[in-house]
Scaffold this motif. Structure first.
Motif, PDB file in Angstrom:
ATOM      1  N   ASP A   1       0.838  -1.210   0.000  1.00  0.00           N
ATOM      2  CA  ASP A   1       0.000   0.000   0.000  1.00  0.00           C
ATOM      3  C   ASP A   1       0.867   1.251   0.000  1.00  0.00           C
ATOM      4  O   ASP A   1       0.469   2.288  -0.545  1.00  0.00           O
ATOM      5  N   ASP A   2       2.042   1.158   0.604  1.00  0.00           N
ATOM      6  CA  ASP A   2       2.959   2.301   0.611  1.00  0.00           C
ATOM      7  C   ASP A   2       3.513   2.583  -0.777  1.00  0.00           C
ATOM      8  O   ASP A   2       3.681   3.746  -1.170  1.00  0.00           O
ATOM      9  N   VAL A   3       3.817   1.516  -1.517  1.00  0.00           N
ATOM     10  CA  VAL A   3       4.548   1.703  -2.765  1.00  0.00           C
ATOM     11  C   VAL A   3       3.658   2.038  -3.957  1.00  0.00           C
ATOM     12  O   VAL A   3       4.129   2.629  -4.929  1.00  0.00           O
ATOM     13  N   LYS A   4       2.386   1.696  -3.908  1.00  0.00           N
ATOM     14  CA  LYS A   4       1.506   1.967  -5.050  1.00  0.00           C
ATOM     15  C   LYS A   4       1.465   3.445  -5.420  1.00  0.00           C
ATOM     16  O   LYS A   4       1.645   3.796  -6.600  1.00  0.00           O
ATOM     17  N   PRO A   5       1.238   4.361  -4.468  1.00  0.00           N
ATOM     18  CA  PRO A   5       1.239   5.776  -4.846  1.00  0.00           C
ATOM     19  C   PRO A   5       2.616   6.275  -5.286  1.00  0.00           C
ATOM     20  O   PRO A   5       2.703   7.207  -6.091  1.00  0.00           O
ATOM     21  N   ILE A   6       3.681   5.635  -4.784  1.00  0.00           N
ATOM     22  CA  ILE A   6       5.028   6.010  -5.220  1.00  0.00           C
ATOM     23  C   ILE A   6       5.212   5.664  -6.686  1.00  0.00           C
ATOM     24  O   ILE A   6       5.688   6.473  -7.491  1.00  0.00           O
ATOM     25  N   TYR A   7       4.824   4.462  -7.052  1.00  0.00           N
ATOM     26  CA  TYR A   7       4.931   4.043  -8.448  1.00  0.00           C
ATOM     27  C   TYR A   7       4.089   4.931  -9.354  1.00  0.00           C
ATOM     28  O   TYR A   7       4.504   5.262 -10.467  1.00  0.00           O
ATOM     29  N   LYS A   8       2.923   5.291  -8.885  1.00  0.00           N
ATOM     30  CA  LYS A   8       2.031   6.129  -9.710  1.00  0.00           C
ATOM     31  C   LYS A   8       2.638   7.506  -9.937  1.00  0.00           C
ATOM     32  O   LYS A   8       2.702   7.989 -11.078  1.00  0.00           O
ATOM     33  N   ALA A   9       3.086   8.133  -8.857  1.00  0.00           N
ATOM     34  CA  ALA A   9       3.578   9.512  -8.960  1.00  0.00           C
ATOM     35  C   ALA A   9       4.973   9.606  -9.564  1.00  0.00           C
ATOM     36  O   ALA A   9       5.247  10.486 -10.394  1.00  0.00           O
ATOM     37  N   LYS A  10       5.854   8.707  -9.174  1.00  0.00           N
ATOM     38  CA  LYS A  10       7.268   8.834  -9.537  1.00  0.00           C
ATOM     39  C   LYS A  10       7.637   8.130 -10.839  1.00  0.00           C
ATOM     40  O   LYS A  10       8.686   8.439 -11.430  1.00  0.00           O
ATOM     41  N   TYR A  11       6.811   7.203 -11.285  1.00  0.00           N
ATOM     42  CA  TYR A  11       7.148   6.466 -12.500  1.00  0.00           C
ATOM     43  C   TYR A  11       6.058   6.578 -13.567  1.00  0.00           C
ATOM     44  O   TYR A  11       6.300   7.063 -14.666  1.00  0.00           O
ATOM     45  N   TRP A  12       4.842   6.147 -13.237  1.00  0.00           N
ATOM     46  CA  TRP A  12       3.756   6.165 -14.229  1.00  0.00           C
ATOM     47  C   TRP A  12       3.464   7.577 -14.714  1.00  0.00           C
ATOM     48  O   TRP A  12       3.420   7.831 -15.927  1.00  0.00           O
ATOM     49  N   ASP A  13       3.252   8.496 -13.808  1.00  0.00           N
ATOM     50  CA  ASP A  13       2.937   9.867 -14.212  1.00  0.00           C
ATOM     51  C   ASP A  13       4.122  10.547 -14.900  1.00  0.00           C
ATOM     52  O   ASP A  13       3.932  11.370 -15.800  1.00  0.00           O
ATOM     53  N   GLU A  14       5.332  10.192 -14.469  1.00  0.00           N
ATOM     54  CA  GLU A  14       6.526  10.808 -15.051  1.00  0.00           C
ATOM     55  C   GLU A  14       6.736  10.413 -16.509  1.00  0.00           C
ATOM     56  O   GLU A  14       7.343  11.172 -17.277  1.00  0.00           O
ATOM     57  N   ILE A  15       6.255   9.243 -16.901  1.00  0.00           N
ATOM     58  CA  ILE A  15       6.370   8.834 -18.309  1.00  0.00           C
ATOM     59  C   ILE A  15       5.106   9.163 -19.095  1.00  0.00           C
ATOM     60  O   ILE A  15       5.008   8.873 -20.287  1.00  0.00           O
ATOM     61  N   GLY A  16       4.123   9.770 -18.421  1.00  0.00           N
ATOM     62  CA  GLY A  16       2.856  10.058 -19.089  1.00  0.00           C
ATOM     63  C   GLY A  16       2.118   8.785 -19.428  1.00  0.00           C
ATOM     64  O   GLY A  16       1.560   8.644 -20.531  1.00  0.00           O
ATOM     65  N   GLY A  17       2.102   7.836 -18.498  1.00  0.00           N
ATOM     66  CA  GLY A  17       1.537   6.514 -18.749  1.00  0.00           C
ATOM     67  C   GLY A  17       0.100   6.516 -19.224  1.00  0.00           C
ATOM     68  O   GLY A  17      -0.292   5.673 -20.040  1.00  0.00           O
TER      69      GLY A  17
END
Length: 267
Positions: free
Chosen positions: A63-79
């Motif tokens: 649960d901690d890492v899901k928002p990290i992946y969303k903000a720091k990786y998915w959103d950063e690549i314009g997923g």
């Protein structure tokens, strides 16, 4: 092109990310990003101390890492704006090697300016990305990883991971294409990879035998020069043979990944 793809992409990526790793020879496990620099906090669920030096890595939860992946990786690549499959290939690359690098390679593949930023031109160019672009991006990713100093330690696992991501990304793309028999298409990809592996392996073996036999050395040369030429030809031949064998192994991994993706259809 929808944010609905994020949970599936994350789930696939997390299959390759284990629990807590405190391997001292992995630069990502150190808060300073280099072996012995900073504190050895490790990596968990793919979240590394090098990328997130202030996090309590050991005690992270899913649960901690899901928002990290969303903000720091998915959103950063314009997923959200990337097509199905191409989003997975870019996202998983970003998790391994950073979103800017992953997006630059993705942009190069689709013909957009490689600035590492998910702007409108990138979104427009990405709209038509399909299996060819997915394969090209995975090949670029593997080429980059092969040049890393720790390739000898982690290369086998990285190569298998990239093959798996390629196959799953292609399957993800194909399943939204109207009228496509996804299972048959994946089987065809596996067959082509198997054929390529066989061809490369045979070529490598033939070159290795020829190099070891020392054919074509130029007998008119002085003996000492002739030996040097012979040695050079042999070494070059063995290097080429070795490179072909490596490519054959890569093709076998791709074939295995596509077979696995094929078997997963309908399960």
């Amino acid at each position: 092109m929808t944010s609905a793809n994020f949970p599936e992409c994350l789930s696939i990526t997390l299959q390759s990310e284990g629990g807590l790793s405190l391997e001292r020879t992995d630069p990502g496990n150190w808060t300073g990003g280099r072996i012995g620099k900073g504190t050895l906090k490790g990596t968990k669920y793919g979240i590394s101390a090098a990328a997130f030096p202030n996090l309590d890595i050991r005690n992270l939860t899913l649960d901690d890492v899901k928002p990290i992946y969303k903000a720091k990786y998915w959103d950063e690549i314009g997923g959200d704006a990337l097509p199905p499959g191409f989003d997975l290939a870019t996202f998983d690359y970003a998790v391994n090697s950073g979103p800017a690098r992953a997006l630059r390679d993705a942009q190069s593949v689709i013909g957009a300016p490689a600035d590492g930023k998910p702007g409108p031109l990138t979104r427009a160019k990405a709209a038509t990305a399909g299996t060819r672009e997915i394969k090209a991006l995975c090949a670029r990713r593997l080429s980059f990883m092969h040049g890393l100093a720790i390739w000898k330690t982690y290369g086998k696992g990285w190569s298998a991971r990239v093959a798996k991501i390629e196959a799953k990304a292609v399957a993800m793309y194909l399943r939204v294409q109207p009228g496509v028999d996804v299972k048959a298409a994946l089987a065809d990809e596996a067959s082509k990879a198997e054929k390529t592996a066989g061809t490369l392996q045979k070529a490598g073996a033939a070159i290795a035998v020829s190099a070891s036999g020392g054919a074509g050395t130029g007998a008119a040369l002085p003996a000492e020069v002739n030996l040097l030429v012979l040695g050079g030809v042999m070494v070059l031949g063995l290097v080429v043979a070795g490179a072909l064998v490596v490519k054959a192994v890569r093709a076998k991994e791709r074939a295995k990944a596509y077979r696995s993706a094929e078997m997963a259809i309908g399960q």
